[in-house]
Write an enzyme that holds these catalytic residues in place. Sequence first.
Site, PDB file in Angstrom:
ATOM      1  N   HIS A  74      -8.416  -8.605   2.184  1.00 36.23           N
ATOM      2  CA  HIS A  74      -7.589  -9.312   1.214  1.00 36.23           C
ATOM      3  C   HIS A  74      -7.532 -10.790   1.565  1.00 36.23           C
ATOM      4  CE1 HIS A  74      -5.898  -5.300   2.200  1.00 36.23           C
ATOM      5  NE2 HIS A  74      -5.945  -5.137   0.898  1.00 36.23           N
ATOM      6  N   HIS A  76       0.804  -1.217   0.000  1.00 37.33           N
ATOM      7  CA  HIS A  76       0.000   0.000   0.000  1.00 37.33           C
ATOM      8  C   HIS A  76       0.842   1.276   0.000  1.00 37.33           C
ATOM      9  CE1 HIS A  76      -3.002  -2.977   1.431  1.00 37.33           C
ATOM     10  NE2 HIS A  76      -3.828  -2.226   0.714  1.00 37.33           N
ATOM     11  N   GLU A 132      -6.003  -2.176  -6.305  1.00 40.90           N
ATOM     12  CA  GLU A 132      -6.561  -3.508  -6.083  1.00 40.90           C
ATOM     13  C   GLU A 132      -7.287  -4.035  -7.297  1.00 40.90           C
ATOM     14  OE1 GLU A 132      -7.357  -3.452  -1.295  1.00 40.90           O
ATOM     15  OE2 GLU A 132      -9.067  -2.984  -2.596  1.00 40.90           O
ATOM     16  N   GLU A 168     -14.384  -9.096  11.708  1.00 40.86           N
ATOM     17  CA  GLU A 168     -14.768  -7.683  11.825  1.00 40.86           C
ATOM     18  C   GLU A 168     -16.117  -7.493  12.477  1.00 40.86           C
ATOM     19  OE1 GLU A 168     -14.604  -5.238   8.353  1.00 40.86           O
ATOM     20  OE2 GLU A 168     -12.482  -5.655   7.992  1.00 40.86           O
ATOM     21  N   CYS A 182     -14.503  -5.462   3.834  1.00 43.37           N
ATOM     22  CA  CYS A 182     -13.552  -5.600   2.726  1.00 43.37           C
ATOM     23  C   CYS A 182     -12.175  -5.911   3.293  1.00 43.37           C
ATOM     24  CB  CYS A 182     -13.513  -4.363   1.844  1.00 43.37           C
ATOM     25  SG  CYS A 182     -13.169  -2.826   2.680  1.00 43.37           S
TER      26      CYS A 182
END
Length: 194
Positions: free
Chosen positions: A85, A41, A130, A103, A83
């Site tokens: 990965h 990132h 992404e 989460e 969201c």
Amino acid sequence: MANQDHVWRQSRDVVSFNDEPLVLVDQQDREIGFLDKQSAHQGQGLLHRAFSLLVFNSRGELLLQQRAEGKRLWPGFWSNTCCSHPRRGETLDVAIERRLAEELGMRCTTQFLFKFEYQAQFDAEGAEHELCWVYAGRSDDVPTLNLNEVSALRYISPVALDLELVEHPQQFTPWFKIEWERLRRDHAELFGSP
């Protein structure tokens, strides 16, 4: 902005790590290597595989999350339900199930909708780049906020969300705005109307 004052169950489990390996891909979504999350990132970001999940309740409302203030990218912005990965060696189905539980303490059956590539610059030091797989699901589970990941939740009707995105687009993550526009255009079946 329904449910903003709702008292949700909470946890503080640590589920994200800067050194976790992300899957680097080319524009055809072929794996080309692995890189730790922090490095992937940095700058303009390196293209990596990601997913976004949008969970609707039985009334057709979307569960939105406000990203935790401790997030490196887009802290405090409103976004889709979940969201993240996939990790090295992890299928997208497993990654989505894991992350939704981590989460929000929820489970749901998911449906793949589409994937797209985007690049969004947050600041000079960090960005998202992404190839994002987008899924939808339905659940009436009561969420448990992981406060390390999510600072607030709310359910919103599609029509009310459309209006908010016009009036306050700066409050939403860039990937969510792209996803929502495509859902509204190409996936009317999710909203119970042609």
